[in-house]
Design a protein around this motif. Structure first.
Motif, PDB file in Angstrom:
ATOM      1  N   THR A  29       6.946   6.012 -10.502  1.00 15.70           N
ATOM      2  CA  THR A  29       7.802   5.415  -9.476  1.00 15.70           C
ATOM      3  C   THR A  29       6.959   4.626  -8.483  1.00 15.70           C
ATOM      4  O   THR A  29       7.280   3.483  -8.147  1.00 15.70           O
ATOM      5  N   SER A  30       5.881   5.237  -8.015  1.00 16.11           N
ATOM      6  CA  SER A  30       4.995   4.565  -7.057  1.00 16.11           C
ATOM      7  C   SER A  30       4.429   3.279  -7.643  1.00 16.11           C
ATOM      8  O   SER A  30       4.426   2.232  -6.989  1.00 16.11           O
ATOM      9  N   HIS A  31       3.970   3.363  -8.877  1.00 13.15           N
ATOM     10  CA  HIS A  31       3.385   2.191  -9.540  1.00 13.15           C
ATOM     11  C   HIS A  31       4.423   1.076  -9.706  1.00 13.15           C
ATOM     12  O   HIS A  31       4.118  -0.104  -9.510  1.00 13.15           O
ATOM     13  N   ALA A  32       5.651   1.448 -10.037  1.00 16.04           N
ATOM     14  CA  ALA A  32       6.716   0.446 -10.223  1.00 16.04           C
ATOM     15  C   ALA A  32       7.060  -0.260  -8.916  1.00 16.04           C
ATOM     16  O   ALA A  32       7.492  -1.418  -8.941  1.00 16.04           O
TER      17      ALA A  32
ATOM     18  N   ALA B  34      -0.480   2.419   5.275  1.00 18.69           N
ATOM     19  CA  ALA B  34       0.476   2.401   4.160  1.00 18.69           C
ATOM     20  C   ALA B  34       1.825   1.894   4.628  1.00 18.69           C
ATOM     21  O   ALA B  34       2.214   2.081   5.780  1.00 18.69           O
ATOM     22  N   ASP B  35       2.544   1.244   3.718  1.00 23.00           N
ATOM     23  CA  ASP B  35       3.903   0.826   4.048  1.00 23.00           C
ATOM     24  C   ASP B  35       4.952   1.643   3.309  1.00 23.00           C
ATOM     25  O   ASP B  35       6.145   1.445   3.501  1.00 23.00           O
ATOM     26  N   LEU B  36       4.503   2.631   2.487  1.00 22.89           N
ATOM     27  CA  LEU B  36       5.432   3.541   1.823  1.00 22.89           C
ATOM     28  C   LEU B  36       4.716   4.836   1.476  1.00 22.89           C
ATOM     29  O   LEU B  36       3.577   4.819   1.025  1.00 22.89           O
ATOM     30  N   ILE B  37       5.417   5.949   1.703  1.00 21.85           N
ATOM     31  CA  ILE B  37       4.967   7.263   1.236  1.00 21.85           C
ATOM     32  C   ILE B  37       5.987   7.727   0.207  1.00 21.85           C
ATOM     33  O   ILE B  37       7.193   7.699   0.469  1.00 21.85           O
ATOM     34  N   VAL B  38       5.508   8.127  -0.965  1.00 21.89           N
ATOM     35  CA  VAL B  38       6.372   8.655  -2.019  1.00 21.89           C
ATOM     36  C   VAL B  38       6.036  10.132  -2.185  1.00 21.89           C
ATOM     37  O   VAL B  38       4.873  10.477  -2.389  1.00 21.89           O
ATOM     38  N   LEU B  39       7.054  10.999  -2.082  1.00 19.16           N
ATOM     39  CA  LEU B  39       6.846  12.423  -2.261  1.00 19.16           C
ATOM     40  C   LEU B  39       8.108  13.064  -2.810  1.00 19.16           C
ATOM     41  O   LEU B  39       9.147  12.409  -2.888  1.00 19.16           O
ATOM     42  N   ALA B  40       7.991  14.312  -3.202  1.00 22.13           N
ATOM     43  CA  ALA B  40       9.120  14.997  -3.839  1.00 22.13           C
ATOM     44  C   ALA B  40       9.490  16.248  -3.060  1.00 22.13           C
ATOM     45  O   ALA B  40       8.646  16.883  -2.432  1.00 22.13           O
ATOM     46  N   THR B  41      10.763  16.578  -3.143  1.00 21.50           N
ATOM     47  CA  THR B  41      11.219  17.843  -2.586  1.00 21.50           C
ATOM     48  C   THR B  41      10.936  18.944  -3.595  1.00 21.50           C
ATOM     49  O   THR B  41      10.553  18.683  -4.738  1.00 21.50           O
ATOM     50  N   HIS B  42      11.135  20.145  -3.168  1.00 19.40           N
ATOM     51  CA  HIS B  42      11.079  21.285  -4.073  1.00 19.40           C
ATOM     52  C   HIS B  42      12.255  22.171  -3.701  1.00 19.40           C
ATOM     53  O   HIS B  42      12.924  21.946  -2.696  1.00 19.40           O
ATOM     54  N   THR B  43      12.520  23.149  -4.510  1.00 15.94           N
ATOM     55  CA  THR B  43      13.593  24.078  -4.188  1.00 15.94           C
ATOM     56  C   THR B  43      13.176  24.825  -2.927  1.00 15.94           C
ATOM     57  O   THR B  43      12.107  25.432  -2.880  1.00 15.94           O
ATOM     58  N   SER B  44      14.012  24.754  -1.906  1.00 17.82           N
ATOM     59  CA  SER B  44      13.622  25.346  -0.629  1.00 17.82           C
ATOM     60  C   SER B  44      13.614  26.868  -0.714  1.00 17.82           C
ATOM     61  O   SER B  44      14.326  27.471  -1.512  1.00 17.82           O
TER      62      SER B  44
ATOM     63  N   LYS C 153       0.850  -1.181   0.000  1.00 14.18           N
ATOM     64  CA  LYS C 153       0.000   0.000   0.000  1.00 14.18           C
ATOM     65  C   LYS C 153       0.891   1.237   0.000  1.00 14.18           C
ATOM     66  O   LYS C 153       1.656   1.461   0.927  1.00 14.18           O
ATOM     67  N   ILE C 154       0.778   2.020  -1.069  1.00 11.91           N
ATOM     68  CA  ILE C 154       1.638   3.188  -1.251  1.00 11.91           C
ATOM     69  C   ILE C 154       0.802   4.457  -1.302  1.00 11.91           C
ATOM     70  O   ILE C 154      -0.200   4.522  -2.021  1.00 11.91           O
ATOM     71  N   ILE C 155       1.257   5.463  -0.554  1.00  6.95           N
ATOM     72  CA  ILE C 155       0.701   6.809  -0.635  1.00  6.95           C
ATOM     73  C   ILE C 155       1.622   7.598  -1.560  1.00  6.95           C
ATOM     74  O   ILE C 155       2.819   7.714  -1.297  1.00  6.95           O
ATOM     75  N   CYS C 156       1.082   8.118  -2.643  1.00  9.31           N
ATOM     76  CA  CYS C 156       1.847   8.957  -3.571  1.00  9.31           C
ATOM     77  C   CYS C 156       1.346  10.384  -3.413  1.00  9.31           C
ATOM     78  O   CYS C 156       0.210  10.696  -3.774  1.00  9.31           O
ATOM     79  N   ALA C 157       2.190  11.238  -2.840  1.00 15.16           N
ATOM     80  CA  ALA C 157       1.805  12.622  -2.575  1.00 15.16           C
ATOM     81  C   ALA C 157       2.115  13.489  -3.790  1.00 15.16           C
ATOM     82  O   ALA C 157       3.260  13.600  -4.203  1.00 15.16           O
ATOM     83  N   ILE C 158       1.083  14.083  -4.348  1.00 17.38           N
ATOM     84  CA  ILE C 158       1.238  14.966  -5.497  1.00 17.38           C
ATOM     85  C   ILE C 158       0.970  16.392  -5.028  1.00 17.38           C
ATOM     86  O   ILE C 158      -0.117  16.701  -4.553  1.00 17.38           O
ATOM     87  N   GLY C 159       1.974  17.246  -5.168  1.00 18.07           N
ATOM     88  CA  GLY C 159       1.847  18.629  -4.731  1.00 18.07           C
ATOM     89  C   GLY C 159       1.589  19.566  -5.887  1.00 18.07           C
ATOM     90  O   GLY C 159       1.039  19.186  -6.916  1.00 18.07           O
TER      91      GLY C 159
END
Length: 151
Positions: free
Chosen positions: A23-26, A98-108, A4-10
């Motif tokens: 990536t999450s799907h793979a 969930a057993d994984l959260i997938v998210l991305a960084t951004h330019t701080s 079970k994956i949480i894919c965070a889309i910002g």
């Protein structure tokens, strides 16, 4: 592989959202579940129940994420919530077990330096594994330039 994956889309680019989804799907086990989450942070408050505008903003986000998943051929459930992104992502992950959260960084920016970033908070407090896609500085710079030109 994860069940079970949480894919965070910002609010980042469509290309980044596509990479996160792929990536999450793979990483998903056969028969696993992918939950795409978008959190609306800057949401006006003032009434107990959401007004028509609020409902339309949430519906628009759900529709866009659903269309993106369908275009990529990725089966996923969609959750759009309001609140602080970091805490809301952790709440969804806990609720969904969930057993994984997938998210991305951004330019701080300066706010990240003062208050800390969403990614930093999720990494420190998640009860499951977290995969972080690093921001592509060249891509982020180009996207920022395009947004600036549109304004």
């Amino acid at each position: 592989m994860y069940e079970k994956i949480i894919c965070a889309i910002g609010l980042g680019s469509r290309e980044r959202a596509e990479r996160l989804l792929r990536t999450s799907h793979a990483l998903l086990s056969p028969g696993g579940e992918l939950i795409v989450v978008h959190v609306i942070e800057r949401f006006p408050s003032g009434s107990e129940s959401p007004d028509n505008w609020a409902v339309s903003v949430i519906k628009e986000a759900e529709d866009k994420l659903d269309a993106l998943c369908k275009r990529l051929g990725i089966a996923a459930s969609i959750e759009v919530r309001t609140g602080a992104a970091s805490r809301t992502l952790l709440t969804v992950a806990q609720e969904q077990k969930a057993d994984l959260i997938v998210l991305a960084t951004h330019t701080s920016d300066i706010l990240d330096r003062i208050f800390g970033s969403t990614v930093e908070y999720v990494i420190r407090h998640a009860e499951c594994s977290v995969l972080v896609e690093r921001a592509d500085k060249l891509h982020d710079t180009a996207a920022k330039e395009v947004r600036t030109k549109k304004a």
